[in-house]
Design a protein around this motif. Structure first.
Motif, PDB file in Angstrom:
ATOM      1  N   ARG A 153     -20.254  13.353 105.158  1.00 23.85           N
ATOM      2  CA  ARG A 153     -19.126  14.121 104.617  1.00 23.85           C
ATOM      3  C   ARG A 153     -18.952  13.716 103.162  1.00 23.85           C
ATOM      4  O   ARG A 153     -18.660  12.549 102.866  1.00 23.85           O
ATOM      5  CB  ARG A 153     -17.874  13.792 105.428  1.00 23.85           C
ATOM      6  CG  ARG A 153     -16.596  14.351 104.894  1.00 23.85           C
ATOM      7  CD  ARG A 153     -15.463  13.864 105.790  1.00 23.85           C
ATOM      8  NE  ARG A 153     -14.168  14.091 105.213  1.00 23.85           N
ATOM      9  CZ  ARG A 153     -13.108  13.341 105.459  1.00 23.85           C
ATOM     10  NH1 ARG A 153     -13.188  12.314 106.283  1.00 23.85           N
ATOM     11  NH2 ARG A 153     -11.961  13.616 104.900  1.00 23.85           N
ATOM     12  N   LEU A 154     -19.146  14.663 102.245  1.00 21.82           N
ATOM     13  CA  LEU A 154     -18.934  14.418 100.824  1.00 21.82           C
ATOM     14  C   LEU A 154     -17.488  14.775 100.493  1.00 21.82           C
ATOM     15  O   LEU A 154     -17.070  15.914 100.682  1.00 21.82           O
ATOM     16  CB  LEU A 154     -19.884  15.272  99.984  1.00 21.82           C
ATOM     17  CG  LEU A 154     -21.377  15.063 100.219  1.00 21.82           C
ATOM     18  CD1 LEU A 154     -22.183  16.053  99.390  1.00 21.82           C
ATOM     19  CD2 LEU A 154     -21.788  13.639  99.923  1.00 21.82           C
TER      20      LEU A 154
ATOM     21  N   PRO B 174     -19.677  18.864  94.332  1.00 13.42           N
ATOM     22  CA  PRO B 174     -19.954  18.665  95.766  1.00 13.42           C
ATOM     23  C   PRO B 174     -20.999  19.643  96.298  1.00 13.42           C
ATOM     24  O   PRO B 174     -21.871  19.260  97.084  1.00 13.42           O
ATOM     25  CB  PRO B 174     -18.598  18.879  96.436  1.00 13.42           C
ATOM     26  CG  PRO B 174     -17.599  18.676  95.366  1.00 13.42           C
ATOM     27  CD  PRO B 174     -18.255  19.095  94.089  1.00 13.42           C
ATOM     28  N   ARG B 175     -20.927  20.904  95.865  1.00 14.37           N
ATOM     29  CA  ARG B 175     -21.878  21.908  96.355  1.00 14.37           C
ATOM     30  C   ARG B 175     -23.300  21.547  95.949  1.00 14.37           C
ATOM     31  O   ARG B 175     -24.219  21.544  96.784  1.00 14.37           O
ATOM     32  CB  ARG B 175     -21.505  23.286  95.811  1.00 14.37           C
ATOM     33  CG  ARG B 175     -22.432  24.402  96.306  1.00 14.37           C
ATOM     34  CD  ARG B 175     -22.170  25.729  95.625  1.00 14.37           C
ATOM     35  NE  ARG B 175     -22.481  25.611  94.201  1.00 14.37           N
ATOM     36  CZ  ARG B 175     -21.665  25.971  93.216  1.00 14.37           C
ATOM     37  NH1 ARG B 175     -20.484  26.473  93.467  1.00 14.37           N
ATOM     38  NH2 ARG B 175     -22.034  25.831  91.958  1.00 14.37           N
TER      39      ARG B 175
ATOM     40  N   THR C  12     -24.491  18.619  95.029  1.00 16.68           N
ATOM     41  CA  THR C  12     -24.899  17.369  95.684  1.00 16.68           C
ATOM     42  C   THR C  12     -25.295  17.638  97.131  1.00 16.68           C
ATOM     43  O   THR C  12     -26.329  17.147  97.599  1.00 16.68           O
ATOM     44  CB  THR C  12     -23.774  16.328  95.609  1.00 16.68           C
ATOM     45  OG1 THR C  12     -23.435  16.107  94.229  1.00 16.68           O
ATOM     46  CG2 THR C  12     -24.201  15.014  96.253  1.00 16.68           C
ATOM     47  N   ALA C  13     -24.495  18.437  97.828  1.00 14.01           N
ATOM     48  CA  ALA C  13     -24.804  18.758  99.229  1.00 14.01           C
ATOM     49  C   ALA C  13     -26.124  19.511  99.348  1.00 14.01           C
ATOM     50  O   ALA C  13     -26.943  19.200 100.227  1.00 14.01           O
ATOM     51  CB  ALA C  13     -23.666  19.574  99.843  1.00 14.01           C
ATOM     52  N   GLU C  14     -26.346  20.470  98.460  1.00 14.20           N
ATOM     53  CA  GLU C  14     -27.608  21.225  98.497  1.00 14.20           C
ATOM     54  C   GLU C  14     -28.806  20.305  98.292  1.00 14.20           C
ATOM     55  O   GLU C  14     -29.819  20.424  98.977  1.00 14.20           O
ATOM     56  CB  GLU C  14     -27.593  22.331  97.447  1.00 14.20           C
ATOM     57  CG  GLU C  14     -26.675  23.483  97.794  1.00 14.20           C
ATOM     58  CD  GLU C  14     -26.532  24.508  96.674  1.00 14.20           C
ATOM     59  OE1 GLU C  14     -27.195  24.355  95.611  1.00 14.20           O
ATOM     60  OE2 GLU C  14     -25.756  25.461  96.854  1.00 14.20           O
TER      61      GLU C  14
ATOM     62  N   ARG D 173     -29.374  18.206 101.439  1.00 13.66           N
ATOM     63  CA  ARG D 173     -29.957  19.008 102.522  1.00 13.66           C
ATOM     64  C   ARG D 173     -31.447  19.240 102.305  1.00 13.66           C
ATOM     65  O   ARG D 173     -32.210  19.256 103.269  1.00 13.66           O
ATOM     66  CB  ARG D 173     -29.213  20.337 102.640  1.00 13.66           C
ATOM     67  CG  ARG D 173     -27.817  20.185 103.199  1.00 13.66           C
ATOM     68  CD  ARG D 173     -27.122  21.542 103.335  1.00 13.66           C
ATOM     69  NE  ARG D 173     -25.715  21.324 103.633  1.00 13.66           N
ATOM     70  CZ  ARG D 173     -24.714  21.713 102.855  1.00 13.66           C
ATOM     71  NH1 ARG D 173     -24.950  22.373 101.725  1.00 13.66           N
ATOM     72  NH2 ARG D 173     -23.461  21.466 103.218  1.00 13.66           N
TER      73      ARG D 173
ATOM     74  N   VAL E 253     -24.704  17.888 106.395  1.00 10.43           N
ATOM     75  CA  VAL E 253     -23.915  17.519 105.219  1.00 10.43           C
ATOM     76  C   VAL E 253     -22.771  18.517 105.062  1.00 10.43           C
ATOM     77  O   VAL E 253     -23.008  19.727 105.015  1.00 10.43           O
ATOM     78  CB  VAL E 253     -24.765  17.509 103.934  1.00 10.43           C
ATOM     79  CG1 VAL E 253     -23.922  17.125 102.730  1.00 10.43           C
ATOM     80  CG2 VAL E 253     -25.961  16.571 104.078  1.00 10.43           C
ATOM     81  N   THR E 254     -21.543  18.003 104.989  1.00 18.02           N
ATOM     82  CA  THR E 254     -20.386  18.854 104.738  1.00 18.02           C
ATOM     83  C   THR E 254     -19.692  18.379 103.467  1.00 18.02           C
ATOM     84  O   THR E 254     -19.876  17.237 103.039  1.00 18.02           O
ATOM     85  CB  THR E 254     -19.377  18.812 105.905  1.00 18.02           C
ATOM     86  OG1 THR E 254     -18.913  17.472 106.083  1.00 18.02           O
ATOM     87  CG2 THR E 254     -20.009  19.310 107.198  1.00 18.02           C
ATOM     88  N   THR E 255     -18.912  19.267 102.871  1.00 12.92           N
ATOM     89  CA  THR E 255     -18.155  18.917 101.677  1.00 12.92           C
ATOM     90  C   THR E 255     -16.681  19.171 101.926  1.00 12.92           C
ATOM     91  O   THR E 255     -16.309  20.024 102.734  1.00 12.92           O
ATOM     92  CB  THR E 255     -18.608  19.734 100.448  1.00 12.92           C
ATOM     93  OG1 THR E 255     -18.356  21.113 100.688  1.00 12.92           O
ATOM     94  CG2 THR E 255     -20.062  19.498 100.132  1.00 12.92           C
TER      95      THR E 255
END
Length: 155
Positions: free
Chosen positions: A34-35, A65-66, A68-70, A73, A81-83
């Motif tokens: 979880r970010l 956050p978007r 970083t999450a991408e 993944r 991975v969630t933000t």
């Protein structure tokens, strides 16, 4: 306690390194990441300044956050991975998040002595006030001590 690794994300190289460390650990533990980005409001006159205007707020609360999450993944396809974005004092929001996490992972600039005291440290505040395990990660450190390699061959 939820089986989740929560990362305090602020866009700094240290927080991005913390997210990478958390993704590798999440893969080993088979838990999600979880970010969490915390936006601390500023006084209205400062918020109207061009440097801190709406575009900057959107950049920090959505893009960092978007992106970083991408990236996580792509590099760690087996990890969920969630933000999440929150508003408030970073230390207080992270303390609340730590109660619901298996681990809380934060970036660390490794400031100490007078510099660390004068600048302040969210990490120091969180560590002093939580019972949850907190991992501090520095930017530029290598994962050489980890024994497993990721899909690209990096340890």
């Amino acid at each position: 306690m939820a089986r989740t690794i929560t990362v305090g994300l602020d866009g700094s190289p240290e927080s991005r390194a913390a997210a990478e460390w958390a993704a590798r650990e999440a893969a080993l533990r088979q838990v999600p990441v979880r970010l969490l980005h915390v936006w601390q409001p500023v006084p209205e006159p400062m918020a109207q300044a061009p440097l801190l205007g709406a575009e900057t707020h959107q950049h920090w609360t959505e893009r960092i956050p978007r992106d970083t999450a991408e990236g996580l993944r792509l590099r760690h396809p087996g990890v969920e991975v969630t933000t999440e974005q929150a508003t408030g004092t970073p230390a207080d929001v992270l303390l609340a998040a730590a109660r619901d996490a298996e681990l809380l992972v934060l970036g660390s600039r490794a400031l100490s002595g007078l510099t660390g005291f004068l600048i302040g440290s969210v990490g120091q505040s969180v560590i002093a006030r939580t019972e949850a395990p907190v991992i501090l990660v520095r930017a530029g450190e290598q994962a050489a001590d980890e024994h497993l390699k990721d899909p690209t061959g990096i340890p």
